[in-house]
Scaffold this motif. Structure first.
Motif, PDB file in Angstrom:
ATOM      1  N   GLU A 102      26.280  23.458  48.849  1.00 45.62           N
ATOM      2  CA  GLU A 102      25.873  23.125  47.472  1.00 45.62           C
ATOM      3  C   GLU A 102      24.811  24.083  46.935  1.00 45.62           C
ATOM      4  O   GLU A 102      24.780  24.376  45.748  1.00 45.62           O
ATOM      5  N   ASN A 103      23.947  24.583  47.843  1.00 48.01           N
ATOM      6  CA  ASN A 103      22.885  25.506  47.421  1.00 48.01           C
ATOM      7  C   ASN A 103      23.315  26.972  47.522  1.00 48.01           C
ATOM      8  O   ASN A 103      22.496  27.875  47.336  1.00 48.01           O
ATOM      9  N   VAL A 137      23.589  14.899  51.098  1.00 45.36           N
ATOM     10  CA  VAL A 137      23.116  16.280  51.172  1.00 45.36           C
ATOM     11  C   VAL A 137      21.694  16.265  51.714  1.00 45.36           C
ATOM     12  O   VAL A 137      20.819  15.599  51.161  1.00 45.36           O
ATOM     13  N   ALA A 138      21.448  17.016  52.780  1.00 44.26           N
ATOM     14  CA  ALA A 138      20.107  17.053  53.366  1.00 44.26           C
ATOM     15  C   ALA A 138      19.164  17.837  52.470  1.00 44.26           C
ATOM     16  O   ALA A 138      19.516  18.915  51.998  1.00 44.26           O
ATOM     17  N   PRO A 139      17.951  17.311  52.207  1.00 40.59           N
ATOM     18  CA  PRO A 139      16.945  18.113  51.491  1.00 40.59           C
ATOM     19  C   PRO A 139      16.669  19.391  52.268  1.00 40.59           C
ATOM     20  O   PRO A 139      16.753  19.394  53.503  1.00 40.59           O
ATOM     21  N   VAL A 140      16.323  20.465  51.571  1.00 37.40           N
ATOM     22  CA  VAL A 140      16.142  21.770  52.223  1.00 37.40           C
ATOM     23  C   VAL A 140      15.137  21.698  53.372  1.00 37.40           C
ATOM     24  O   VAL A 140      15.352  22.257  54.441  1.00 37.40           O
ATOM     25  N   GLU A 141      14.043  20.952  53.160  1.00 34.16           N
ATOM     26  CA  GLU A 141      13.010  20.910  54.206  1.00 34.16           C
ATOM     27  C   GLU A 141      13.460  20.145  55.446  1.00 34.16           C
ATOM     28  O   GLU A 141      12.862  20.256  56.512  1.00 34.16           O
ATOM     29  N   GLU A 142      14.532  19.342  55.319  1.00 30.64           N
ATOM     30  CA  GLU A 142      15.020  18.580  56.475  1.00 30.64           C
ATOM     31  C   GLU A 142      16.256  19.199  57.105  1.00 30.64           C
ATOM     32  O   GLU A 142      16.828  18.649  58.030  1.00 30.64           O
ATOM     33  N   ARG A 143      16.661  20.345  56.585  1.00 33.21           N
ATOM     34  CA  ARG A 143      17.894  20.943  57.086  1.00 33.21           C
ATOM     35  C   ARG A 143      17.724  21.370  58.543  1.00 33.21           C
ATOM     36  O   ARG A 143      16.724  21.972  58.911  1.00 33.21           O
ATOM     37  N   ILE A 144      18.700  21.047  59.346  1.00 32.44           N
ATOM     38  CA  ILE A 144      18.662  21.392  60.774  1.00 32.44           C
ATOM     39  C   ILE A 144      19.403  22.703  60.984  1.00 32.44           C
ATOM     40  O   ILE A 144      20.559  22.834  60.615  1.00 32.44           O
ATOM     41  N   GLU A 145      18.703  23.666  61.565  1.00 36.14           N
ATOM     42  CA  GLU A 145      19.322  24.977  61.783  1.00 36.14           C
ATOM     43  C   GLU A 145      20.385  24.893  62.873  1.00 36.14           C
ATOM     44  O   GLU A 145      20.415  23.976  63.684  1.00 36.14           O
ATOM     45  N   VAL A 146      21.226  25.896  62.900  1.00 37.82           N
ATOM     46  CA  VAL A 146      22.303  25.964  63.886  1.00 37.82           C
ATOM     47  C   VAL A 146      21.712  26.087  65.289  1.00 37.82           C
ATOM     48  O   VAL A 146      20.786  26.850  65.516  1.00 37.82           O
ATOM     49  N   ASN A 147      22.270  25.328  66.220  1.00 35.46           N
ATOM     50  CA  ASN A 147      21.819  25.420  67.609  1.00 35.46           C
ATOM     51  C   ASN A 147      22.288  26.731  68.234  1.00 35.46           C
ATOM     52  O   ASN A 147      23.377  27.198  67.953  1.00 35.46           O
ATOM     53  N   ASP A 148      21.463  27.294  69.097  1.00 39.10           N
ATOM     54  CA  ASP A 148      21.855  28.504  69.802  1.00 39.10           C
ATOM     55  C   ASP A 148      22.528  28.115  71.113  1.00 39.10           C
ATOM     56  O   ASP A 148      21.874  27.769  72.075  1.00 39.10           O
ATOM     57  N   HIS A 149      23.856  28.144  71.119  1.00 35.44           N
ATOM     58  CA  HIS A 149      24.596  27.717  72.307  1.00 35.44           C
ATOM     59  C   HIS A 149      24.635  28.798  73.384  1.00 35.44           C
ATOM     60  O   HIS A 149      25.002  28.523  74.513  1.00 35.44           O
ATOM     61  N   SER A 150      24.275  30.041  73.036  1.00 29.14           N
ATOM     62  CA  SER A 150      24.358  31.117  74.019  1.00 29.14           C
ATOM     63  C   SER A 150      23.374  30.884  75.165  1.00 29.14           C
ATOM     64  O   SER A 150      23.697  31.129  76.326  1.00 29.14           O
TER      65      SER A 150
END
Length: 198
Positions: A102-103, A137-150
């Motif tokens: 959305e953003n 829709v998650a507020p920007v400040e609560e957005r969870i970044e992608v986990n690093d699976h490597s």
């Protein structure tokens, strides 16, 4: 189409689970098979998407209807196949993904495996405005970044090299994923502590 499979969860692999129903074992490819670790050998209901092509058929499994719905939307985007859709679903929570669409946050979207700038723009073009009716829709400040699976994968390989079996490693995977550790050495230390408890 097969909407869901209900039966006993008998096997968990790196990419799939097996559910036995009426004497038949259904292999379901999942975004995160280890999510189901806590219900191993119990009766489960896993939502499925029956993917049919001329040369093969696959059953994809999901923990809930929301995950399944987003999967169907993702594979409708030009340039994203089932493998890419699973990569997205296995790496992020849905409200954060919807917020990024959305953003028009293509930087966030390019964190997913196999998603370049062109594909990120295509996701935004095809899905913006089509997900908000179904998802929050998650507020920007609560957005969870992608986990690093490597780092998790490196730790898993290290544990195998130390002689731990797949079964032992699978048993602690949910705890490792929930710990939110990003450094391989930290993950290994945590894993060894968990394995000693078991």
């Amino acid at each position: 189409m097969i909407a869901y499979v209900k039966g006993k969860l008998t096997v968990i692999h790196d990419e799939a689970v097996v559910v036995e129903a009426n004497g038949v074992g259904y292999e379901l490819i999942c975004p995160n098979p280890f999510y189901f670790q806590k219900v191993m050998n119990e009766e489960v209901l896993i939502h499925t998407y029956h993917y049919v092509r001329e040369d093969f058929q696959v059953l994809y499994g999901f923990k809930n209807e929301d995950e399944k719905y987003l999967f169907t939307k993702l594979i409708s985007v030009s340039g994203i196949g089932p493998k890419g859709a699973l990569g997205v679903l296995g790496s992020v929570d849905i409200p954060s993904f919807v917020a990024a669409v959305e953003n028009e946050d293509d930087k966030f979207l390019t964190q997913f495996p196999g998603v370049g700038k062109k594909t990120a723009r295509q996701i935004i073009l095809d899905l913006k405005g089509k997900l908000t009716a179904k998802f929050t829709v998650a507020p920007v400040e609560e957005r969870i970044e992608v986990n690093d699976h490597s780092a998790l994968k490196e730790a898993e390989d290290a544990l195998k090299a130390l002689g731990y079996t797949d079964r032992e490693i699978i048993s602690i995977m949910p705890s490792l994923q929930n710990a939110g550790l990003e450094n391989t050495d930290e993950i290994i230390r945590k894993a060894l502590a968990l394995l000693m408890k078991n």
